[in-house]
Design a protein around this motif. Structure first.
Motif, PDB file in Angstrom:
ATOM      1  N   GLN A  34     -22.759  10.546  -0.298  1.00  0.00           N
ATOM      2  CA  GLN A  34     -21.570  10.499  -0.781  1.00  0.00           C
ATOM      3  C   GLN A  34     -21.765  11.271  -2.150  1.00  0.00           C
ATOM      4  O   GLN A  34     -21.022  12.331  -2.564  1.00  0.00           O
ATOM      5  CB  GLN A  34     -20.903   8.844  -1.507  1.00  0.00           C
ATOM      6  CG  GLN A  34     -20.415   8.352  -0.229  1.00  0.00           C
ATOM      7  CD  GLN A  34     -19.210   9.104   0.317  1.00  0.00           C
ATOM      8  OE1 GLN A  34     -18.466   9.589  -0.080  1.00  0.00           O
ATOM      9  NE2 GLN A  34     -19.257   9.025   1.760  1.00  0.00           N
ATOM     10  N   ARG A  37     -21.706  14.821  -1.572  1.00  0.00           N
ATOM     11  CA  ARG A  37     -20.314  15.374  -1.278  1.00  0.00           C
ATOM     12  C   ARG A  37     -19.769  15.520  -2.721  1.00  0.00           C
ATOM     13  O   ARG A  37     -18.988  16.592  -2.908  1.00  0.00           O
ATOM     14  CB  ARG A  37     -19.706  14.172  -0.485  1.00  0.00           C
ATOM     15  CG  ARG A  37     -18.279  14.412  -0.036  1.00  0.00           C
ATOM     16  CD  ARG A  37     -17.654  13.299   0.631  1.00  0.00           C
ATOM     17  NE  ARG A  37     -18.319  13.137   1.895  1.00  0.00           N
ATOM     18  CZ  ARG A  37     -17.988  13.249   3.154  1.00  0.00           C
ATOM     19  NH1 ARG A  37     -16.966  14.350   3.374  1.00  0.00           N
ATOM     20  NH2 ARG A  37     -18.563  13.043   4.231  1.00  0.00           N
ATOM     21  N   ARG A  38     -19.912  14.634  -3.559  1.00  0.00           N
ATOM     22  CA  ARG A  38     -19.110  14.753  -4.982  1.00  0.00           C
ATOM     23  C   ARG A  38     -19.599  16.143  -5.716  1.00  0.00           C
ATOM     24  O   ARG A  38     -18.851  16.753  -6.198  1.00  0.00           O
ATOM     25  CB  ARG A  38     -19.344  13.691  -5.847  1.00  0.00           C
ATOM     26  CG  ARG A  38     -18.507  12.355  -5.195  1.00  0.00           C
ATOM     27  CD  ARG A  38     -17.118  12.551  -5.674  1.00  0.00           C
ATOM     28  NE  ARG A  38     -16.648  13.035  -6.863  1.00  0.00           N
ATOM     29  CZ  ARG A  38     -16.576  11.822  -7.939  1.00  0.00           C
ATOM     30  NH1 ARG A  38     -16.822  10.624  -7.573  1.00  0.00           N
ATOM     31  NH2 ARG A  38     -16.311  12.260  -9.064  1.00  0.00           N
ATOM     32  N   ALA A  41     -18.303  19.074  -4.299  1.00  0.00           N
ATOM     33  CA  ALA A  41     -16.911  19.370  -4.727  1.00  0.00           C
ATOM     34  C   ALA A  41     -16.689  19.798  -6.122  1.00  0.00           C
ATOM     35  O   ALA A  41     -15.834  20.185  -6.273  1.00  0.00           O
ATOM     36  CB  ALA A  41     -16.136  17.812  -4.663  1.00  0.00           C
ATOM     37  N   GLU A  43     -17.004  18.173  -9.037  1.00  0.00           N
ATOM     38  CA  GLU A  43     -16.202  17.393  -9.976  1.00  0.00           C
ATOM     39  C   GLU A  43     -16.865  16.829 -10.934  1.00  0.00           C
ATOM     40  O   GLU A  43     -16.390  16.081 -12.048  1.00  0.00           O
ATOM     41  CB  GLU A  43     -15.317  16.334  -9.230  1.00  0.00           C
ATOM     42  CG  GLU A  43     -14.362  16.589  -8.268  1.00  0.00           C
ATOM     43  CD  GLU A  43     -14.123  15.633  -7.075  1.00  0.00           C
ATOM     44  OE1 GLU A  43     -14.750  14.560  -7.072  1.00  0.00           O
ATOM     45  OE2 GLU A  43     -13.148  16.036  -6.051  1.00  0.00           O
TER      46      GLU A  43
ATOM     47  N   SER B  61     -14.311   7.436  -0.342  1.00  0.00           N
ATOM     48  CA  SER B  61     -14.959   8.168  -1.223  1.00  0.00           C
ATOM     49  C   SER B  61     -13.985   8.400  -2.439  1.00  0.00           C
ATOM     50  O   SER B  61     -12.911   8.653  -2.324  1.00  0.00           O
ATOM     51  CB  SER B  61     -15.713   9.383  -0.656  1.00  0.00           C
ATOM     52  OG  SER B  61     -15.416   9.690   0.550  1.00  0.00           O
ATOM     53  N   VAL B  62     -14.653   8.482  -3.561  1.00  0.00           N
ATOM     54  CA  VAL B  62     -13.896   8.597  -4.865  1.00  0.00           C
ATOM     55  C   VAL B  62     -13.655  10.201  -4.987  1.00  0.00           C
ATOM     56  O   VAL B  62     -14.651  10.975  -4.915  1.00  0.00           O
ATOM     57  CB  VAL B  62     -14.509   8.239  -6.020  1.00  0.00           C
ATOM     58  CG1 VAL B  62     -13.881   8.679  -7.159  1.00  0.00           C
ATOM     59  CG2 VAL B  62     -14.749   6.878  -6.106  1.00  0.00           C
ATOM     60  N   SER B  63     -12.614  10.611  -5.327  1.00  0.00           N
ATOM     61  CA  SER B  63     -12.167  12.224  -5.273  1.00  0.00           C
ATOM     62  C   SER B  63     -11.180  12.215  -6.196  1.00  0.00           C
ATOM     63  O   SER B  63     -10.327  11.273  -6.804  1.00  0.00           O
ATOM     64  CB  SER B  63     -12.121  12.950  -4.041  1.00  0.00           C
ATOM     65  OG  SER B  63     -10.829  12.465  -3.471  1.00  0.00           O
ATOM     66  N   ASP B  64     -10.789  13.411  -6.635  1.00  0.00           N
ATOM     67  CA  ASP B  64      -9.467  13.720  -7.586  1.00  0.00           C
ATOM     68  C   ASP B  64      -8.395  13.189  -6.737  1.00  0.00           C
ATOM     69  O   ASP B  64      -7.269  12.607  -7.131  1.00  0.00           O
ATOM     70  CB  ASP B  64      -9.402  15.184  -7.629  1.00  0.00           C
ATOM     71  CG  ASP B  64     -10.513  15.644  -8.473  1.00  0.00           C
ATOM     72  OD1 ASP B  64     -11.112  14.788  -9.062  1.00  0.00           O
ATOM     73  OD2 ASP B  64     -10.755  16.994  -8.606  1.00  0.00           O
TER      74      ASP B  64
END
Lengths: 91, 76
Positions: A34, A37-38, A41, A43, B61-64
């Motif tokens: 995870q 993945r973050r 991304a 972010e 999952s945490v995302s915007d």
């Protein structure tokens, strides 16, 4: 034959530890994926990426120490789910 | 991360060849997409219901798109 009994007592503890460490390892690998993945991304701030990476690395080291403490090999933590393959990668 | 290439379902060990994908990768993808588990579970012994579990869980999952309810990790 007390020696044999002692052996069982140890192996029982070992098997319990293997179960607990399997769950922890599953969560650790899940969090690792995870995190990747973050980061991909984009972010997270630079500092967050740094801290997450360091924490995951420390966690991986700690897992190795815990496994060594119970004399468990990485494969001991992997579950074979028959037709579903394995719980964790076998690499 | 070495990606295991998917093993064809019709493997040589008969129709149930291993998926060739560790379950943890599958879980990761499911979390990436996000999943809602809702349902009721009753654990009973000898037809006697003992434990009731009513679930309406979002696993993602945490995302915007799916933000975390509070900023930091908060208490576990």
């Amino acid at each position: 034959m007390t020696a044999r009994v002692d052996l069982d007592a140890e192996s029982v503890g070992r098997d319990l530890a293997a179960l607990v460490l399997t769950i922890v390892e599953l969560l650790r690998q899940l969090m690792e994926r995870q995190a990747v993945r973050r980061v991909e991304a984009g972010e997270l701030t630079e500092e967050q990426v740094e801290r997450v990476g360091t924490t995951l690395m420390l966690l991986e080291d700690r897992m190795g120490q815990l496994r060594a403490q119970f004399g468990l090999a990485p494969e001991d933590l992997n579950l074979d789910l028959g037709p579903l393959g394995s719980l964790l990668p076998r690499d | 991360m070495a990606r295991d290439e998917p093993v064809p379902w019709q493997g040589e060990e008969g129709p149930y060849g291993p998926l060739g994908l560790p379950l943890v990768d599958l879980l990761d993808r499911v979390l990436g997409a996000g999943v809602v588990i809702s349902g009721d579970l009753v654990i009973a012994i000898a037809e006697v219901p003992l434990i009731r579990l009513s679930l309406h869980a979002l696993l993602a999952s945490v995302s915007d798109r799916v933000p975390a309810p509070w900023a930091d990790g908060g208490r576990l």
